[in-house]
Motif scaffolding. Structure first.
Motif, PDB file in Angstrom:
ATOM      1  N   ASP A  81      63.414  -5.214  57.187  1.00  0.00           N
ATOM      2  CA  ASP A  81      62.556  -6.256  57.729  1.00  0.00           C
ATOM      3  C   ASP A  81      61.514  -6.571  56.661  1.00  0.00           C
ATOM      4  OD1 ASP A  81      60.673  -7.812  59.003  1.00  0.00           O
ATOM      5  OD2 ASP A  81      60.669  -6.621  60.852  1.00  0.00           O
ATOM      6  N   ALA A  82      61.728  -7.652  55.923  1.00  0.00           N
ATOM      7  CA  ALA A  82      60.866  -8.000  54.785  1.00  0.00           C
ATOM      8  C   ALA A  82      59.406  -8.149  55.193  1.00  0.00           C
ATOM      9  CB  ALA A  82      61.369  -9.284  54.123  1.00  0.00           C
ATOM     10  N   ASP A  83      59.164  -8.560  56.438  1.00  0.00           N
ATOM     11  CA  ASP A  83      57.784  -8.734  56.900  1.00  0.00           C
ATOM     12  C   ASP A  83      57.043  -7.407  57.025  1.00  0.00           C
ATOM     13  OD1 ASP A  83      58.170 -11.468  57.017  1.00  0.00           O
ATOM     14  OD2 ASP A  83      58.681 -11.451  59.149  1.00  0.00           O
ATOM     15  N   THR A  84      57.780  -6.304  57.105  1.00  0.00           N
ATOM     16  CA  THR A  84      57.138  -4.995  57.254  1.00  0.00           C
ATOM     17  C   THR A  84      57.031  -4.232  55.938  1.00  0.00           C
ATOM     18  OG1 THR A  84      59.189  -3.789  57.716  1.00  0.00           O
ATOM     19  CG2 THR A  84      58.054  -4.802  59.605  1.00  0.00           C
ATOM     20  N   LEU A  85      57.611  -4.780  54.862  1.00  0.00           N
ATOM     21  CA  LEU A  85      57.583  -4.076  53.581  1.00  0.00           C
ATOM     22  C   LEU A  85      56.186  -4.122  52.988  1.00  0.00           C
ATOM     23  CD1 LEU A  85      58.981  -2.564  51.285  1.00  0.00           C
ATOM     24  CD2 LEU A  85      59.645  -4.781  50.331  1.00  0.00           C
ATOM     25  N   VAL A 142      58.473   0.466  55.241  1.00  0.00           N
ATOM     26  CA  VAL A 142      59.325  -0.643  55.655  1.00  0.00           C
ATOM     27  C   VAL A 142      60.104  -0.227  56.901  1.00  0.00           C
ATOM     28  CG1 VAL A 142      61.318   0.036  54.222  1.00  0.00           C
ATOM     29  CG2 VAL A 142      60.988  -2.375  54.810  1.00  0.00           C
ATOM     30  N   GLU A 143      60.442  -1.197  57.725  1.00  0.00           N
ATOM     31  CA  GLU A 143      61.333  -0.945  58.858  1.00  0.00           C
ATOM     32  C   GLU A 143      62.749  -1.302  58.434  1.00  0.00           C
ATOM     33  OE1 GLU A 143      60.309  -2.560  62.680  1.00  0.00           O
ATOM     34  OE2 GLU A 143      58.231  -1.861  62.482  1.00  0.00           O
ATOM     35  N   ALA A 144      63.679  -0.406  58.762  1.00  0.00           N
ATOM     36  CA  ALA A 144      65.082  -0.602  58.406  1.00  0.00           C
ATOM     37  C   ALA A 144      65.940  -0.568  59.663  1.00  0.00           C
ATOM     38  CB  ALA A 144      65.531   0.492  57.444  1.00  0.00           C
ATOM     39  N   SER A 145      66.906  -1.457  59.723  1.00  0.00           N
ATOM     40  CA  SER A 145      67.848  -1.534  60.836  1.00  0.00           C
ATOM     41  C   SER A 145      69.233  -1.155  60.319  1.00  0.00           C
ATOM     42  CB  SER A 145      67.873  -2.954  61.397  1.00  0.00           C
ATOM     43  OG  SER A 145      68.909  -3.102  62.350  1.00  0.00           O
ATOM     44  N   PHE A 146      69.764  -0.034  60.816  1.00  0.00           N
ATOM     45  CA  PHE A 146      71.102   0.416  60.445  1.00  0.00           C
ATOM     46  C   PHE A 146      72.065  -0.096  61.503  1.00  0.00           C
ATOM     47  CE2 PHE A 146      68.228   3.115  58.228  1.00  0.00           C
ATOM     48  CZ  PHE A 146      68.853   3.412  57.031  1.00  0.00           C
ATOM     49  N   ARG A 155      67.019   2.110  64.248  1.00  0.00           N
ATOM     50  CA  ARG A 155      65.912   1.406  63.574  1.00  0.00           C
ATOM     51  C   ARG A 155      64.849   2.452  63.307  1.00  0.00           C
ATOM     52  NH1 ARG A 155      63.381  -3.437  62.513  1.00  0.00           N
ATOM     53  NH2 ARG A 155      65.150  -4.630  63.255  1.00  0.00           N
ATOM     54  N   ALA A 156      64.340   2.424  62.082  1.00  0.00           N
ATOM     55  CA  ALA A 156      63.338   3.412  61.699  1.00  0.00           C
ATOM     56  C   ALA A 156      62.280   2.787  60.811  1.00  0.00           C
ATOM     57  CB  ALA A 156      64.003   4.574  60.958  1.00  0.00           C
ATOM     58  N   ARG A 157      61.076   3.352  60.895  1.00  0.00           N
ATOM     59  CA  ARG A 157      60.024   3.012  59.935  1.00  0.00           C
ATOM     60  C   ARG A 157      60.096   4.071  58.846  1.00  0.00           C
ATOM     61  NH1 ARG A 157      56.009   2.886  63.160  1.00  0.00           N
ATOM     62  NH2 ARG A 157      56.216   0.660  63.521  1.00  0.00           N
ATOM     63  N   ILE A 158      60.369   3.645  57.635  1.00  0.00           N
ATOM     64  CA  ILE A 158      60.561   4.568  56.520  1.00  0.00           C
ATOM     65  C   ILE A 158      59.368   4.454  55.572  1.00  0.00           C
ATOM     66  CG2 ILE A 158      62.038   5.156  54.565  1.00  0.00           C
ATOM     67  CD1 ILE A 158      64.377   3.968  56.227  1.00  0.00           C
ATOM     68  N   SER A 159      58.838   5.603  55.192  1.00  0.00           N
ATOM     69  CA  SER A 159      57.727   5.667  54.242  1.00  0.00           C
ATOM     70  C   SER A 159      58.188   6.474  53.045  1.00  0.00           C
ATOM     71  CB  SER A 159      56.520   6.348  54.870  1.00  0.00           C
ATOM     72  OG  SER A 159      56.129   5.685  56.050  1.00  0.00           O
ATOM     73  N   TRP A 189      60.626   3.274  38.287  1.00  0.00           N
ATOM     74  CA  TRP A 189      60.109   3.839  39.539  1.00  0.00           C
ATOM     75  C   TRP A 189      61.191   4.614  40.277  1.00  0.00           C
ATOM     76  CZ3 TRP A 189      55.113   3.919  40.851  1.00  0.00           C
ATOM     77  CH2 TRP A 189      54.246   3.053  40.177  1.00  0.00           C
ATOM     78  N   PHE A 190      60.837   5.828  40.734  1.00  0.00           N
ATOM     79  CA  PHE A 190      61.754   6.663  41.509  1.00  0.00           C
ATOM     80  C   PHE A 190      61.059   7.200  42.746  1.00  0.00           C
ATOM     81  CE2 PHE A 190      63.817   6.665  37.427  1.00  0.00           C
ATOM     82  CZ  PHE A 190      65.149   6.593  37.766  1.00  0.00           C
ATOM     83  N   LEU A 191      61.799   7.238  43.831  1.00  0.00           N
ATOM     84  CA  LEU A 191      61.324   7.790  45.098  1.00  0.00           C
ATOM     85  C   LEU A 191      61.460   9.305  45.031  1.00  0.00           C
ATOM     86  CD1 LEU A 191      60.457   6.631  47.889  1.00  0.00           C
ATOM     87  CD2 LEU A 191      62.832   6.832  48.578  1.00  0.00           C
ATOM     88  N   PHE A 192      60.365  10.049  45.198  1.00  0.00           N
ATOM     89  CA  PHE A 192      60.444  11.507  45.150  1.00  0.00           C
ATOM     90  C   PHE A 192      60.218  12.157  46.507  1.00  0.00           C
ATOM     91  CE2 PHE A 192      55.973  10.721  44.206  1.00  0.00           C
ATOM     92  CZ  PHE A 192      55.308  11.700  44.927  1.00  0.00           C
ATOM     93  N   ALA A 193      59.679  11.422  47.478  1.00  0.00           N
ATOM     94  CA  ALA A 193      59.488  11.968  48.822  1.00  0.00           C
ATOM     95  C   ALA A 193      59.578  10.828  49.825  1.00  0.00           C
ATOM     96  CB  ALA A 193      58.135  12.666  48.934  1.00  0.00           C
ATOM     97  N   SER A 194      60.143  11.127  50.982  1.00  0.00           N
ATOM     98  CA  SER A 194      60.239  10.111  52.031  1.00  0.00           C
ATOM     99  C   SER A 194      60.173  10.777  53.393  1.00  0.00           C
ATOM    100  CB  SER A 194      61.526   9.291  51.884  1.00  0.00           C
ATOM    101  OG  SER A 194      62.662  10.116  51.955  1.00  0.00           O
ATOM    102  N   ARG A 195      59.935   9.960  54.388  1.00  0.00           N
ATOM    103  CA  ARG A 195      59.887  10.415  55.778  1.00  0.00           C
ATOM    104  C   ARG A 195      60.181   9.190  56.648  1.00  0.00           C
ATOM    105  NH1 ARG A 195      56.399  10.665  52.640  1.00  0.00           N
ATOM    106  NH2 ARG A 195      54.782   9.154  52.554  1.00  0.00           N
ATOM    107  N   HIS A 196      60.485   9.437  57.906  1.00  0.00           N
ATOM    108  CA  HIS A 196      60.762   8.296  58.775  1.00  0.00           C
ATOM    109  C   HIS A 196      60.266   8.586  60.187  1.00  0.00           C
ATOM    110  CE1 HIS A 196      64.231  10.738  60.041  1.00  0.00           C
ATOM    111  NE2 HIS A 196      64.170  10.025  61.155  1.00  0.00           N
TER     112      HIS A 196
END
Length: 162
Positions: free
Chosen positions: A97-101, A114-118, A131-135, A145-152
């Motif tokens: 959801d580009a509006d949530t990025l 960002v919110e993602a819809s699988f 659907r999840a909010r991913i940080s 740039w590399f992602l080293f940690a994430s959560r949802h």
């Protein structure tokens, strides 16, 4: 003939040069957005390398025991098994959801949300399964740039329902 080849070669060099300059002048937020878009495209096309490309070698997802290689293996399995029998196309996709990025940068670190819809193809229709909010937390290194940690946070369903 020789002149045509020279013009073609010069055109290719100019295009690649302009592209390299544009990439080098892009903001950090834009470079991160491109990395995330590449990840999504890789997931949706079954290109596992692109799908996990933005994940650092030591990437971890909060409260999940999976590392980068486990995700790689799972995506390879899905890319081979989760396809439509007639068309060969993947029966899963993710949409952001580009509006949530939201991307916030500070020196060589950044955060994103960002919110993602699988979604899964069921018959002829795409159905949202999760659907999840991913940080995420990113670092800028020698290779970008590399992602080293994430959560949802689950918003609809769970990762298991995807």
């Amino acid at each position: 003939m020789k002149r045509g080849l020279t013009v073609l070669l010069a055109t290719v060099i100019v295009v690649l040069g302009v592209r390299a300059i544009a990439r080098s002048l892009a903001s950090d937020e834009t470079k991160i957005r491109w990395r995330i878009e590449s990840m999504v495209e890789g997931y949706n096309t079954g290109d596992v390398g692109d799908a996990i490309g933005p994940l650092a070698k030591d990437w971890r997802h909060e409260d999940f025991p999976y590392d980068r290689e486990a995700i790689r293996g799972g995506l390879i399995r899905e890319s081979l098994q989760d396809r439509d029998r007639e068309t060969g196309k993947l029966r899963r996709r993710v949409e952001l959801d580009a509006d949530t990025l939201s991307i916030q940068t500070a020196d060589d670190t950044a955060t994103l949300e960002v919110e993602a819809s699988f979604q899964k193809l069921e018959g002829d229709e795409w159905t949202e399964r999760w659907r999840a909010r991913i940080s995420g937390d990113l670092r800028n290194g020698e290779n970008g740039w590399f992602l080293f940690a994430s959560r949802h946070e689950d918003l609809v369903g769970t990762p298991l329902s995807r």
